[in-house]
Design a protein around this motif. Structure first.
Motif, PDB file in Angstrom:
ATOM      1  N   VAL A 206       0.849  -1.189   0.000  1.00 22.72           N
ATOM      2  CA  VAL A 206       0.000   0.000   0.000  1.00 22.72           C
ATOM      3  C   VAL A 206       0.886   1.241   0.000  1.00 22.72           C
ATOM      4  O   VAL A 206       2.011   1.213   0.484  1.00 22.72           O
ATOM      5  N   SER A 207       0.359   2.318  -0.539  1.00 22.75           N
ATOM      6  CA  SER A 207       1.098   3.577  -0.613  1.00 22.75           C
ATOM      7  C   SER A 207       0.328   4.681   0.097  1.00 22.75           C
ATOM      8  O   SER A 207      -0.651   5.200  -0.446  1.00 22.75           O
ATOM      9  N   PRO A 208       0.769   5.045   1.312  1.00 21.82           N
ATOM     10  CA  PRO A 208       0.118   6.173   1.999  1.00 21.82           C
ATOM     11  C   PRO A 208       0.204   7.464   1.193  1.00 21.82           C
ATOM     12  O   PRO A 208      -0.702   8.279   1.213  1.00 21.82           O
ATOM     13  N   LEU A 209       1.305   7.645   0.453  1.00 22.71           N
ATOM     14  CA  LEU A 209       1.450   8.864  -0.343  1.00 22.71           C
ATOM     15  C   LEU A 209       0.390   8.921  -1.432  1.00 22.71           C
ATOM     16  O   LEU A 209      -0.197   9.969  -1.688  1.00 22.71           O
ATOM     17  N   ALA A 210       0.137   7.789  -2.082  1.00 22.20           N
ATOM     18  CA  ALA A 210      -0.907   7.752  -3.107  1.00 22.20           C
ATOM     19  C   ALA A 210      -2.270   7.975  -2.478  1.00 22.20           C
ATOM     20  O   ALA A 210      -3.131   8.653  -3.050  1.00 22.20           O
ATOM     21  N   ALA A 211      -2.480   7.425  -1.298  1.00 24.93           N
ATOM     22  CA  ALA A 211      -3.768   7.603  -0.612  1.00 24.93           C
ATOM     23  C   ALA A 211      -4.020   9.081  -0.329  1.00 24.93           C
ATOM     24  O   ALA A 211      -5.155   9.549  -0.403  1.00 24.93           O
ATOM     25  N   ASN A 212      -2.977   9.831  -0.022  1.00 26.97           N
ATOM     26  CA  ASN A 212      -3.130  11.261   0.255  1.00 26.97           C
ATOM     27  C   ASN A 212      -3.500  12.053  -0.994  1.00 26.97           C
ATOM     28  O   ASN A 212      -3.893  13.210  -0.899  1.00 26.97           O
TER      29      ASN A 212
ATOM     30  N   HIS B  82      -6.320  12.347   5.812  1.00 26.81           N
ATOM     31  CA  HIS B  82      -5.076  12.008   5.128  1.00 26.81           C
ATOM     32  C   HIS B  82      -4.174  11.234   6.082  1.00 26.81           C
ATOM     33  O   HIS B  82      -4.481  11.101   7.260  1.00 26.81           O
ATOM     34  N   LEU B  83      -3.077  10.741   5.565  1.00 25.56           N
ATOM     35  CA  LEU B  83      -2.154   9.931   6.355  1.00 25.56           C
ATOM     36  C   LEU B  83      -0.815  10.615   6.582  1.00 25.56           C
ATOM     37  O   LEU B  83       0.150   9.981   6.972  1.00 25.56           O
ATOM     38  N   THR B  84      -0.750  11.914   6.342  1.00 28.54           N
ATOM     39  CA  THR B  84       0.506  12.630   6.451  1.00 28.54           C
ATOM     40  C   THR B  84       1.165  12.446   7.811  1.00 28.54           C
ATOM     41  O   THR B  84       2.378  12.301   7.911  1.00 28.54           O
ATOM     42  N   PHE B  85       0.382  12.456   8.874  1.00 31.23           N
ATOM     43  CA  PHE B  85       0.933  12.306  10.221  1.00 31.23           C
ATOM     44  C   PHE B  85       0.686  10.912  10.789  1.00 31.23           C
ATOM     45  O   PHE B  85       0.698  10.706  11.984  1.00 31.23           O
ATOM     46  N   GLY B  86       0.455   9.943   9.920  1.00 28.28           N
ATOM     47  CA  GLY B  86       0.186   8.591  10.397  1.00 28.28           C
ATOM     48  C   GLY B  86      -1.279   8.453  10.765  1.00 28.28           C
ATOM     49  O   GLY B  86      -2.117   9.296  10.463  1.00 28.28           O
TER      50      GLY B  86
END
Length: 116
Positions: free
Chosen positions: A28-34, A55-59
């Protein structure tokens, strides 16, 4: 934040239209999710009026960054102070000339030429 995470499903689960079986590994890609267009629309445009989105910027959850609240507080204090101190702050170049880093773990401006 890691640009991608390899995770192993501990039980069968359906994510969207995809069935993941227990034991299968998923990247999975948190960056893509953002950058999910269903959340942010045109992600290539800076829109300070955009509604807040998750978003997932800060976890997330127990892995949430302890500095998240401090970062938010710094922005709420620093940006108004900057604009009060330099009310004529403006770009030196047309907005269309701004260039972004797109091939790294963080999508960001290469430079922000300003004057006051």
């Amino acid at each position: 934040m890691a640009s991608s995470l390899a995770l192993e499903a501990t039980e069968d689960v359906t994510v969207g239209d995809h069935r993941v079986r227990a034991g299968q590994r998923v990247v999975v890609s948190p960056l893509a999710a953002n950058c999910d267009p269903s959340l942010i629309g045109d992600g290539s445009a800076l829109d300070v009026r955009r509604r807040p989105v998750p978003h997932l910027t800060f976890g997330f959850g127990v892995h949430q960054c302890l500095g998240q609240q401090l970062a938010g507080l710094e922005l709420r204090i620093a940006l108004p102070a900057l604009l009060r101190r330099f009310p004529g702050l403006r770009l030196v170049v047309p907005e269309t000339d701004l260039r972004f880093r797109v091939n790294g773990p963080v999508y960001a401006l290469r430079a922000l030429p300003i004057t006051w």
